[in-house]
Motif scaffolding. Structure first.
Motif, PDB file in Angstrom:
ATOM      1  N   GLY A 182       0.823  -1.211   0.000  1.00  0.00           N
ATOM      2  CA  GLY A 182       0.000   0.000   0.000  1.00  0.00           C
ATOM      3  C   GLY A 182       0.851   1.253   0.000  1.00  0.00           C
ATOM      4  O   GLY A 182       1.837   1.341   0.746  1.00  0.00           O
ATOM      5  N   GLN A 183       0.485   2.208  -0.836  1.00  0.00           N
ATOM      6  CA  GLN A 183       1.252   3.450  -0.939  1.00  0.00           C
ATOM      7  C   GLN A 183       1.333   4.151   0.413  1.00  0.00           C
ATOM      8  O   GLN A 183       0.335   4.311   1.104  1.00  0.00           O
ATOM      9  CB  GLN A 183       0.599   4.388  -1.961  1.00  0.00           C
ATOM     10  N   GLY A 184       2.566   4.544   0.772  1.00  0.00           N
ATOM     11  CA  GLY A 184       2.763   5.262   2.027  1.00  0.00           C
ATOM     12  C   GLY A 184       3.028   4.375   3.220  1.00  0.00           C
ATOM     13  O   GLY A 184       3.336   4.876   4.311  1.00  0.00           O
ATOM     14  N   SER A 185       2.906   3.058   3.049  1.00  0.00           N
ATOM     15  CA  SER A 185       3.144   2.155   4.190  1.00  0.00           C
ATOM     16  C   SER A 185       4.644   2.106   4.507  1.00  0.00           C
ATOM     17  O   SER A 185       5.479   2.161   3.598  1.00  0.00           O
ATOM     18  CB  SER A 185       2.631   0.748   3.881  1.00  0.00           C
ATOM     19  N   PRO A 186       5.015   1.998   5.793  1.00  0.00           N
ATOM     20  CA  PRO A 186       6.441   2.007   6.167  1.00  0.00           C
ATOM     21  C   PRO A 186       7.227   0.819   5.621  1.00  0.00           C
ATOM     22  O   PRO A 186       8.443   0.912   5.440  1.00  0.00           O
ATOM     23  CB  PRO A 186       6.403   1.981   7.706  1.00  0.00           C
ATOM     24  N   ASP A 187       6.540  -0.306   5.377  1.00  0.00           N
ATOM     25  CA  ASP A 187       7.228  -1.499   4.856  1.00  0.00           C
ATOM     26  C   ASP A 187       6.920  -1.726   3.376  1.00  0.00           C
ATOM     27  O   ASP A 187       6.894  -2.862   2.907  1.00  0.00           O
ATOM     28  CB  ASP A 187       6.862  -2.733   5.676  1.00  0.00           C
ATOM     29  N   PHE A 188       6.697  -0.626   2.644  1.00  0.00           N
ATOM     30  CA  PHE A 188       6.367  -0.721   1.216  1.00  0.00           C
ATOM     31  C   PHE A 188       7.467  -1.475   0.461  1.00  0.00           C
ATOM     32  O   PHE A 188       8.650  -1.129   0.541  1.00  0.00           O
ATOM     33  CB  PHE A 188       6.221   0.684   0.620  1.00  0.00           C
ATOM     34  N   GLY A 189       7.056  -2.536  -0.256  1.00  0.00           N
ATOM     35  CA  GLY A 189       8.010  -3.303  -1.064  1.00  0.00           C
ATOM     36  C   GLY A 189       8.856  -4.277  -0.273  1.00  0.00           C
ATOM     37  O   GLY A 189       9.810  -4.853  -0.824  1.00  0.00           O
ATOM     38  N   SER A 190       8.531  -4.505   0.993  1.00  0.00           N
ATOM     39  CA  SER A 190       9.329  -5.435   1.805  1.00  0.00           C
ATOM     40  C   SER A 190       9.166  -6.868   1.295  1.00  0.00           C
ATOM     41  O   SER A 190       8.166  -7.210   0.647  1.00  0.00           O
ATOM     42  CB  SER A 190       8.911  -5.356   3.275  1.00  0.00           C
ATOM     43  N   ALA A 191      10.148  -7.701   1.628  1.00  0.00           N
ATOM     44  CA  ALA A 191      10.124  -9.102   1.181  1.00  0.00           C
ATOM     45  C   ALA A 191       8.880  -9.824   1.716  1.00  0.00           C
ATOM     46  O   ALA A 191       8.285 -10.656   1.024  1.00  0.00           O
ATOM     47  CB  ALA A 191      11.396  -9.812   1.645  1.00  0.00           C
ATOM     48  N   SER A 192       8.477  -9.493   2.948  1.00  0.00           N
ATOM     49  CA  SER A 192       7.313 -10.165   3.533  1.00  0.00           C
ATOM     50  C   SER A 192       6.030  -9.807   2.780  1.00  0.00           C
ATOM     51  O   SER A 192       5.176 -10.679   2.556  1.00  0.00           O
ATOM     52  CB  SER A 192       7.168  -9.790   5.014  1.00  0.00           C
ATOM     53  N   ASN A 193       5.897  -8.539   2.374  1.00  0.00           N
ATOM     54  CA  ASN A 193       4.718  -8.132   1.604  1.00  0.00           C
ATOM     55  C   ASN A 193       4.679  -8.822   0.240  1.00  0.00           C
ATOM     56  O   ASN A 193       3.628  -9.303  -0.202  1.00  0.00           O
ATOM     57  CB  ASN A 193       4.695  -6.613   1.408  1.00  0.00           C
TER      58      ASN A 193
ATOM     59  N   PHE B 246       2.323 -12.661  -3.559  1.00  0.00           N
ATOM     60  CA  PHE B 246       2.469 -13.682  -4.593  1.00  0.00           C
ATOM     61  C   PHE B 246       2.164 -15.084  -4.064  1.00  0.00           C
ATOM     62  O   PHE B 246       1.772 -15.965  -4.829  1.00  0.00           O
ATOM     63  CB  PHE B 246       3.866 -13.590  -5.229  1.00  0.00           C
ATOM     64  N   GLY B 247       2.319 -15.270  -2.739  1.00  0.00           N
ATOM     65  CA  GLY B 247       1.881 -16.533  -2.141  1.00  0.00           C
ATOM     66  C   GLY B 247       0.368 -16.675  -2.259  1.00  0.00           C
ATOM     67  O   GLY B 247      -0.143 -17.749  -2.596  1.00  0.00           O
ATOM     68  N   THR B 248      -0.351 -15.567  -2.007  1.00  0.00           N
ATOM     69  CA  THR B 248      -1.812 -15.568  -2.155  1.00  0.00           C
ATOM     70  C   THR B 248      -2.208 -15.843  -3.601  1.00  0.00           C
ATOM     71  O   THR B 248      -3.094 -16.649  -3.881  1.00  0.00           O
ATOM     72  CB  THR B 248      -2.393 -14.207  -1.702  1.00  0.00           C
ATOM     73  N   LEU B 249      -1.522 -15.172  -4.530  1.00  0.00           N
ATOM     74  CA  LEU B 249      -1.817 -15.355  -5.959  1.00  0.00           C
ATOM     75  C   LEU B 249      -1.554 -16.793  -6.394  1.00  0.00           C
ATOM     76  O   LEU B 249      -2.378 -17.402  -7.102  1.00  0.00           O
ATOM     77  CB  LEU B 249      -0.982 -14.378  -6.793  1.00  0.00           C
ATOM     78  N   LEU B 250      -0.431 -17.361  -5.953  1.00  0.00           N
ATOM     79  CA  LEU B 250      -0.101 -18.742  -6.321  1.00  0.00           C
ATOM     80  C   LEU B 250      -1.111 -19.724  -5.742  1.00  0.00           C
ATOM     81  O   LEU B 250      -1.471 -20.711  -6.381  1.00  0.00           O
ATOM     82  CB  LEU B 250       1.311 -19.093  -5.843  1.00  0.00           C
ATOM     83  N   PHE B 251      -1.586 -19.458  -4.518  1.00  0.00           N
ATOM     84  CA  PHE B 251      -2.593 -20.326  -3.897  1.00  0.00           C
ATOM     85  C   PHE B 251      -3.898 -20.284  -4.690  1.00  0.00           C
ATOM     86  O   PHE B 251      -4.543 -21.311  -4.917  1.00  0.00           O
ATOM     87  CB  PHE B 251      -2.829 -19.885  -2.449  1.00  0.00           C
ATOM     88  N   ILE B 252      -4.286 -19.091  -5.150  1.00  0.00           N
ATOM     89  CA  ILE B 252      -5.494 -18.939  -5.974  1.00  0.00           C
ATOM     90  C   ILE B 252      -5.337 -19.703  -7.292  1.00  0.00           C
ATOM     91  O   ILE B 252      -6.251 -20.412  -7.732  1.00  0.00           O
ATOM     92  CB  ILE B 252      -5.776 -17.438  -6.237  1.00  0.00           C
ATOM     93  N   ILE B 253      -4.159 -19.572  -7.918  1.00  0.00           N
ATOM     94  CA  ILE B 253      -3.889 -20.285  -9.176  1.00  0.00           C
ATOM     95  C   ILE B 253      -3.927 -21.797  -8.953  1.00  0.00           C
ATOM     96  O   ILE B 253      -4.481 -22.549  -9.773  1.00  0.00           O
ATOM     97  CB  ILE B 253      -2.522 -19.844  -9.757  1.00  0.00           C
ATOM     98  N   PHE B 254      -3.357 -22.248  -7.824  1.00  0.00           N
ATOM     99  CA  PHE B 254      -3.372 -23.676  -7.479  1.00  0.00           C
ATOM    100  C   PHE B 254      -4.809 -24.192  -7.380  1.00  0.00           C
ATOM    101  O   PHE B 254      -5.152 -25.242  -7.937  1.00  0.00           O
ATOM    102  CB  PHE B 254      -2.623 -23.885  -6.159  1.00  0.00           C
TER     103      PHE B 254
END
Length: 433
Positions: free
Chosen positions: A148-159, A164-172
């Motif tokens: 989310g724009q403005g979030s302190p952890d923008f672009g972090s590895a966990s985000n 993409f974990g959520t996206l891969l689960f949906i694709i699965f």
């Protein structure tokens, strides 16, 4: 095929989660800008959720006067955010509601004439507009993927991992399951992603604990409408812009559901939006328009039943009276929602491309219409300050990539294709003489 009540409820909740973040962010932005207290802000969010549900039901319920009868979800348009803040800062809250009320009534009156625009929406225009809607939503999805724009952890590895974990689960789920599980794959992906985020300590339940269990919604809670000319003109322009955006959504859903739209259908759809704005003013809420993200969800799930949307609208009305339950839907982390949005918004683009498959690509004119409209729509989205130097009245029409691209497609189609039938008639007359 008849659905089990549990299936209908699950599909309805899926639609709620798809639009909820967008629906909640509008009152939060406007309320903060107009210096609402915490209690007022919570009440404003509840008002917005409740009126979104009412507006959705009115649009799905097709009758002689209003309602297009497609599986459409309505929410407050982002196009209205800046104008509402400007009106509220200069003229006060009462003028906001007067302008929304007047613009809604104006839309109801002009719907009959706006519906005649259907002849300007051949596949080259509708396909371009729907493609533009999808492409302009993708940056929103990718910002959410990063946290989310403005979030302190923008672009972090966990985000990134959650998204993409959520996206891969949906694709699965979509690949290895069929029927109901495939239809609610977005909902299951959001649940799985939220559980994973909770295990990582990234889910905040404070909004749930702070919210009350029940409150009563009363009309005109903040202010009774007052009427000023300039705000009414501004909100009417916003409403007309929203109708252009909605037209693309109507045609996209008509294509997905295999329905041929008529001028009368469009008129009833526009009237429903005008009526929704009138109700929004009555409840001290906002103007309402179609939500594009739910189009991708209809395409993705393959479920086109209006009963699901009726239930979804009922859930929103129910949540409007139960702040604690409503707050529970906000705990889904932004990055998890972003992962699901990539699939949903990508489906909107796919729908647009499918509609464009009906276009005669041997025509250079059609290729130019698609190229310029998609180019302008995507360009305005990626460079949002492009038209900052223009007057405010014109910027309402140019600040949205969807509107700028749609108007480009309609205008170029009129230039290149609208004159063709006239030329053909003239040629026939010449041959006859």
């Amino acid at each position: 095929m008849k659905q089990h009540p549990f299936q209908t409820v699950s599909l309805g909740i899926q639609h709620v989660l798809a639009m909820y973040a967008g629906a909640v962010i509008v009152p939060l932005i406007i309320g903060n800008a107009l210096h609402f207290s915490t209690e007022q802000l919570a009440y404003l969010v509840s008002l917005d959720i409740l009126t979104s549900g009412i507006a959705t039901i009115l649009q799905v319920w097709q009758n002689r006067f209003f309602g297009i009868g497609l599986p459409i979800v309505l929410g407050c348009t982002f196009t209205a955010v800046t104008p509402i803040i400007s009106i509220g800062s200069k003229y006060g809250l009462s003028s906001i509601y007067g302008a929304i009320l007047a613009s809604g009534l104006i839309v109801i009156v002009i719907a009959k004439y706006f519906g005649k625009l259907i002849r300007f929406f051949p596949p080259v225009v509708t396909g371009s507009v729907v493609t533009i809607i999808g492409t302009t939503l993708i940056p929103v999805a990718m910002n959410n993927v990063a946290g989310g724009q403005g979030s302190p952890d923008f672009g972090s590895a966990s985000n990134i991992a959650l998204a993409f974990g959520t996206l891969l689960f949906i694709i699965f789920l979509y690949r290895f399951f069929h029927g109901f599980v495939r239809a609610i794959s977005i909902l299951l992906g959001l649940i799985a992603g939220t559980i994973a985020a909770a295990l990582m300590g990234k889910v905040n339940f404070s909004a749930v604990s702070d919210a009350s269990w029940f409150h009563m919604i009363t009309p005109l809670h903040f202010a009774a409408p007052t009427f000023e000319v300039a705000p009414i003109i501004t909100m009417t322009l916003v409403a007309i812009v929203s109708l252009v955006e909605s037209s693309g959504v109507y045609f996209a859903l008509a294509d997905i559901t295999g329905r041929k739209l008529t001028e009368a259908d469009l008129v009833k759809g526009y009237r429903a939006e005008g009526l929704a704005s009138v109700i929004g003013a009555f409840f001290n809420s906002f103007p309402y328009t179609t939500y594009s993200q739910n189009v991708g969800l209809v395409q993705f799930s393959g479920v086109k039943s209006k009963n699901v949307i009726y239930l979804m609208g009922g859930i929103l009305v129910f949540l409007g009276f139960l702040p604690k339950v409503a707050a529970l839907t906000t705990v889904v982390p932004t990055s998890v929602l972003g992962g699901a949005m990539v699939a949903m918004f990508g489906m909107v683009i796919a729908s647009g491309i499918k509609m464009l498959s009906k276009v005669d690509f041997s025509s250079q004119e059609n290729l130019l219409i698609i190229a310029c409209s998609v180019g302008v729509g995507l360009g305005v989205t990626t460079v949002p300050n492009l038209f900052d130097a223009l007057p405010e009245g014109i910027k309402i029409l140019t600040n949205s990539g969807i509107v700028a691209g749609s108007l480009t497609a309609i205008g170029l189609n009129m230039i290149f294709n609208a004159a063709k039938p006239l030329k053909q008639k003239q040629m026939k007359r010449l041959k006859a003489s």
